[in-house]
Design a protein around this motif. Structure first.
Motif, PDB file in Angstrom:
ATOM      1  N   GLY A  90      31.074  23.356 -16.892  1.00 28.80           N
ATOM      2  CA  GLY A  90      29.909  23.346 -16.015  1.00 28.80           C
ATOM      3  C   GLY A  90      29.759  24.640 -15.237  1.00 28.80           C
ATOM      4  O   GLY A  90      28.642  25.144 -15.050  1.00 28.80           O
ATOM      5  N   GLU A  91      30.880  25.209 -14.808  1.00 25.16           N
ATOM      6  CA  GLU A  91      30.822  26.477 -14.074  1.00 25.16           C
ATOM      7  C   GLU A  91      30.326  27.609 -14.967  1.00 25.16           C
ATOM      8  O   GLU A  91      29.593  28.492 -14.519  1.00 25.16           O
ATOM      9  CB  GLU A  91      32.205  26.822 -13.502  1.00 25.16           C
ATOM     10  CG  GLU A  91      32.650  25.894 -12.391  1.00 25.16           C
ATOM     11  CD  GLU A  91      31.652  25.873 -11.244  1.00 25.16           C
ATOM     12  OE1 GLU A  91      31.714  26.769 -10.394  1.00 25.16           O
ATOM     13  OE2 GLU A  91      30.793  24.969 -11.216  1.00 25.16           O
ATOM     14  N   ALA A  92      30.723  27.599 -16.227  1.00 20.75           N
ATOM     15  CA  ALA A  92      30.220  28.604 -17.163  1.00 20.75           C
ATOM     16  C   ALA A  92      28.713  28.465 -17.340  1.00 20.75           C
ATOM     17  O   ALA A  92      27.980  29.455 -17.358  1.00 20.75           O
ATOM     18  CB  ALA A  92      30.936  28.480 -18.506  1.00 20.75           C
ATOM     19  N   ARG A  93      28.228  27.228 -17.452  1.00 20.94           N
ATOM     20  CA  ARG A  93      26.785  27.009 -17.596  1.00 20.94           C
ATOM     21  C   ARG A  93      26.023  27.417 -16.349  1.00 20.94           C
ATOM     22  O   ARG A  93      24.873  27.840 -16.413  1.00 20.94           O
ATOM     23  CB  ARG A  93      26.514  25.526 -17.918  1.00 20.94           C
ATOM     24  CG  ARG A  93      26.895  25.112 -19.332  1.00 20.94           C
ATOM     25  CD  ARG A  93      26.328  23.748 -19.673  1.00 20.94           C
ATOM     26  NE  ARG A  93      26.913  22.686 -18.861  1.00 20.94           N
ATOM     27  CZ  ARG A  93      28.006  22.010 -19.193  1.00 20.94           C
ATOM     28  NH1 ARG A  93      28.641  22.294 -20.330  1.00 20.94           N
ATOM     29  NH2 ARG A  93      28.475  21.059 -18.413  1.00 20.94           N
ATOM     30  N   SER A  94      26.682  27.327 -15.182  1.00 21.29           N
ATOM     31  CA  SER A  94      26.040  27.702 -13.927  1.00 21.29           C
ATOM     32  C   SER A  94      26.032  29.210 -13.711  1.00 21.29           C
ATOM     33  O   SER A  94      25.428  29.688 -12.758  1.00 21.29           O
ATOM     34  CB  SER A  94      26.760  27.023 -12.746  1.00 21.29           C
ATOM     35  OG  SER A  94      26.664  25.622 -12.844  1.00 21.29           O
ATOM     36  N   GLY A  95      26.729  29.935 -14.572  1.00 23.14           N
ATOM     37  CA  GLY A  95      26.745  31.391 -14.456  1.00 23.14           C
ATOM     38  C   GLY A  95      27.862  31.931 -13.591  1.00 23.14           C
ATOM     39  O   GLY A  95      27.958  33.133 -13.377  1.00 23.14           O
ATOM     40  N   ARG A  96      28.728  31.049 -13.065  1.00 23.30           N
ATOM     41  CA  ARG A  96      29.830  31.547 -12.251  1.00 23.30           C
ATOM     42  C   ARG A  96      30.977  31.984 -13.157  1.00 23.30           C
ATOM     43  O   ARG A  96      31.263  31.347 -14.166  1.00 23.30           O
ATOM     44  CB  ARG A  96      30.294  30.477 -11.248  1.00 23.30           C
ATOM     45  CG  ARG A  96      29.430  30.449  -9.997  1.00 23.30           C
ATOM     46  CD  ARG A  96      29.893  29.390  -9.012  1.00 23.30           C
ATOM     47  NE  ARG A  96      29.515  28.061  -9.452  1.00 23.30           N
ATOM     48  CZ  ARG A  96      28.341  27.506  -9.206  1.00 23.30           C
ATOM     49  NH1 ARG A  96      27.423  28.171  -8.536  1.00 23.30           N
ATOM     50  NH2 ARG A  96      28.058  26.289  -9.636  1.00 23.30           N
ATOM     51  N   SER A  97      31.622  33.062 -12.752  1.00 20.42           N
ATOM     52  CA  SER A  97      32.674  33.644 -13.579  1.00 20.42           C
ATOM     53  C   SER A  97      33.963  32.835 -13.471  1.00 20.42           C
ATOM     54  O   SER A  97      34.174  32.085 -12.509  1.00 20.42           O
ATOM     55  CB  SER A  97      32.944  35.087 -13.158  1.00 20.42           C
ATOM     56  OG  SER A  97      33.557  35.118 -11.880  1.00 20.42           O
ATOM     57  N   GLU A 155      33.049  26.995 -23.306  1.00 23.36           N
ATOM     58  CA  GLU A 155      31.598  27.002 -23.089  1.00 23.36           C
ATOM     59  C   GLU A 155      31.022  28.386 -23.401  1.00 23.36           C
ATOM     60  O   GLU A 155      29.964  28.499 -24.018  1.00 23.36           O
ATOM     61  CB  GLU A 155      31.295  26.608 -21.638  1.00 23.36           C
ATOM     62  CG  GLU A 155      29.814  26.531 -21.312  1.00 23.36           C
ATOM     63  CD  GLU A 155      29.100  25.420 -22.069  1.00 23.36           C
ATOM     64  OE1 GLU A 155      27.867  25.536 -22.259  1.00 23.36           O
ATOM     65  OE2 GLU A 155      29.753  24.434 -22.460  1.00 23.36           O
ATOM     66  N   LEU A 156      31.739  29.420 -22.975  1.00 23.53           N
ATOM     67  CA  LEU A 156      31.263  30.775 -23.252  1.00 23.53           C
ATOM     68  C   LEU A 156      31.280  31.087 -24.748  1.00 23.53           C
ATOM     69  O   LEU A 156      30.486  31.886 -25.234  1.00 23.53           O
ATOM     70  CB  LEU A 156      32.107  31.808 -22.499  1.00 23.53           C
ATOM     71  CG  LEU A 156      31.928  31.853 -20.978  1.00 23.53           C
ATOM     72  CD1 LEU A 156      32.776  32.964 -20.382  1.00 23.53           C
ATOM     73  CD2 LEU A 156      30.468  32.053 -20.607  1.00 23.53           C
ATOM     74  N   GLU A 157      32.212  30.446 -25.453  1.00 25.88           N
ATOM     75  CA  GLU A 157      32.276  30.661 -26.895  1.00 25.88           C
ATOM     76  C   GLU A 157      31.054  30.088 -27.600  1.00 25.88           C
ATOM     77  O   GLU A 157      30.729  30.480 -28.710  1.00 25.88           O
ATOM     78  CB  GLU A 157      33.544  30.020 -27.472  1.00 25.88           C
ATOM     79  CG  GLU A 157      34.825  30.761 -27.139  1.00 25.88           C
ATOM     80  CD  GLU A 157      34.902  32.119 -27.811  1.00 25.88           C
ATOM     81  OE1 GLU A 157      34.343  32.264 -28.910  1.00 25.88           O
ATOM     82  OE2 GLU A 157      35.502  33.031 -27.225  1.00 25.88           O
ATOM     83  N   THR A 158      30.394  29.150 -26.941  1.00 28.30           N
ATOM     84  CA  THR A 158      29.225  28.519 -27.569  1.00 28.30           C
ATOM     85  C   THR A 158      27.957  28.940 -26.839  1.00 28.30           C
ATOM     86  O   THR A 158      27.500  30.060 -26.954  1.00 28.30           O
ATOM     87  CB  THR A 158      29.404  26.990 -27.564  1.00 28.30           C
ATOM     88  OG1 THR A 158      29.675  26.550 -26.223  1.00 28.30           O
ATOM     89  CG2 THR A 158      30.563  26.574 -28.449  1.00 28.30           C
ATOM     90  N   THR A 159      27.380  28.028 -26.075  1.00 28.77           N
ATOM     91  CA  THR A 159      26.103  28.329 -25.406  1.00 28.77           C
ATOM     92  C   THR A 159      26.240  29.435 -24.376  1.00 28.77           C
ATOM     93  O   THR A 159      25.293  30.198 -24.145  1.00 28.77           O
ATOM     94  CB  THR A 159      25.561  27.063 -24.724  1.00 28.77           C
ATOM     95  OG1 THR A 159      26.522  26.589 -23.776  1.00 28.77           O
ATOM     96  CG2 THR A 159      25.274  25.983 -25.737  1.00 28.77           C
ATOM     97  N   GLY A 160      27.394  29.523 -23.718  1.00 27.65           N
ATOM     98  CA  GLY A 160      27.565  30.539 -22.684  1.00 27.65           C
ATOM     99  C   GLY A 160      27.442  31.951 -23.230  1.00 27.65           C
ATOM    100  O   GLY A 160      26.841  32.820 -22.594  1.00 27.65           O
TER     101      GLY A 160
END
Length: 405
Positions: A90-97, A155-160
């Motif tokens: 969820g944090e990855a989707r929110s843009g937080r590092s 998450e970053l590996e996919t949609t992120g």
């Protein structure tokens, strides 16, 4: 990885600790909000209550471990680990590092340990048990944070990752002045909330990862390094909505970084912020571009400024170098102090009579120009930032002259 228990807390102690959990969760949230700028908005309202409840549940799960019988395995439950994993996604989707996330975990561990250990000691737990208690607290947090990092990375590996590429494309479009409709379409694809203003922050590429946790979550990284003033690895960070009083907080967050902060500009005009930041960095003027507006204006056309100074000093051309230097120094101070003789004397470390004498010479050279607003403006601009080689002494003081400055 499972660990054999080295700690067992009695039911009385656990009951006391459970009683403190709401307060511990509240203080944990407050500390994260204060110390991690990326979470300043995320932990308010209903979202803040949700996260506060999650923190309380995680701490409750930890106390359940501490209450288990000796010899039992002490690891977070599958539910707790899965919750931490989903938090990371969820944090990855929110843009937080991930750095902001780990910083939040570190702060949470510190505050939780301080509060829980205080309560444990109050309930009669001895020093040796408190030490083992600390070990279990931090091991527990380590496992949860590792699960969150895994979720963040997945998450970053996919949609992120797709979103990150879109955000980099968005930054390139904004900085190049692309068509507004094209920029808006990319922002929509990236699910990027459109801000009122953007502010460019220039930092060395090597510092981006350290700086990002101090900036709002929707800050956009340009991706491609910039070149300026001999530097070839500058990163441009586009920071949303830090205009007005928020600029002070931004400058404070970047205080110990080699950063230059441009002015806030409407989102589609952010290139102007970049251009000013690049100019200030090339001139090595300092981190806040808005503290150097005079230097930027006067340095916009160096040849024109040199010509203006030549015109301004033309009436003194027939005087010797030493005399000219003293008169220029006096005229500059007279202009900046609005003709207040005592203030000029204090500025130059000379006697007021010396100022009077020099001004009589200047009035002889310039005549009525010293009373002409346009001429005074030109002289002020020409001499306002002029560096004078040194302070004159009283050696040119003369008996009172009839013409006062």
């Amino acid at each position: 990885m499972a660990r054999k228990a080295s700690l067992h807390l009695g039911k009385r102690t656990v009951t006391e600790l459970r009683r403190t959990l709401p307060d511990v969760a509240e203080r944990t949230i407050a500390a994260i909000t204060e110390e991690v700028p990326s979470y300043s908005d995320a932990l308010t309202g209903s979202m803040g209550q949700t996260i506060s409840t999650a923190v309380e549940l995680a701490l409750g799960g930890f106390l359940s471990l501490a209450e288990r019988s000796r010899g039992a395995e002490q690891s977070p439950t599958a539910t707790a680990v899965d919750g931490a994993y989903q938090l990371g996604r969820g944090e990855a989707r929110s843009g937080r590092s991930v750095d902001a996330l780990l910083q939040a975990y570190r702060i949470g561990a510190r505050v939780s340990w301080r509060e829980l250990s205080t309560a444990a000691v109050r309930s009669g737990v001895d020093a040796e048990t408190v030490g083992r208690f600390a070990e279990l607290v931090f091991a527990y947090i380590d496992e949860l944070s590792a699960a969150s990092v895994a979720g963040h990375n997945d998450e970053l590996e996919t949609t992120g990752r797709v979103r990150q590429r879109l955000l980099e494309r968005l930054a390139a479009q904004l900085l190049s002045g692309a068509d507004d409709e094209v920029v808006a379409a990319t922002a929509a694809q990236a699910d990027w909330p459109w801000p009122e203003t953007l502010t460019v922050v220039l930092v060395p590429e090597s510092q981006v990862r350290a700086v990002l946790p101090s900036l709002p979550a929707e800050t956009v990284h340009s991706g491609e390094p910039l070149s300026a003033g001999g530097e070839s690895d500058l990163a441009a960070l586009l920071v949303p909505d830090v205009h007005g009083h928020r600029r002070t907080s931004l400058l404070r967050a970047l205080e110990h970084r080699a950063a230059v902060v441009g002015p806030a500009r409407p989102t589609t005009a952010v290139r102007a912020s970049l251009e000013r930041a690049l100019r200030v960095r090339a001139l090595e003027l300092g981190p806040d571009t808005e503290a150097h507006l005079t230097e930027l204006v006067l340095g916009a056309d160096p040849d024109a400024l040199a010509d203006l100074r030549a015109q301004a000093l033309a009436p003194l051309a027939d005087r010797g170098a030493s005399s000219t230097e003293k008169l220029v120094e006096t005229l500059r101070s007279w202009l900046l102090h609005h003709g207040r003789r005592d203030a000029v004397a204090a500025d130059l470390f000379v006697h007021p009579q010396t100022v009077r004498y020099r001004m009589s010479q200047l009035r002889e050279a310039y005549g009525e120009r010293l009373d002409d607003p346009r001429a005074v403006l030109e002289l002020t601009v020409a001499l306002g930032t002029l560096d004078v080689a040194g302070r004159a002494t009283d050696d040119d003081a003369a008996p009172e002259a009839g013409t006062a400055g």
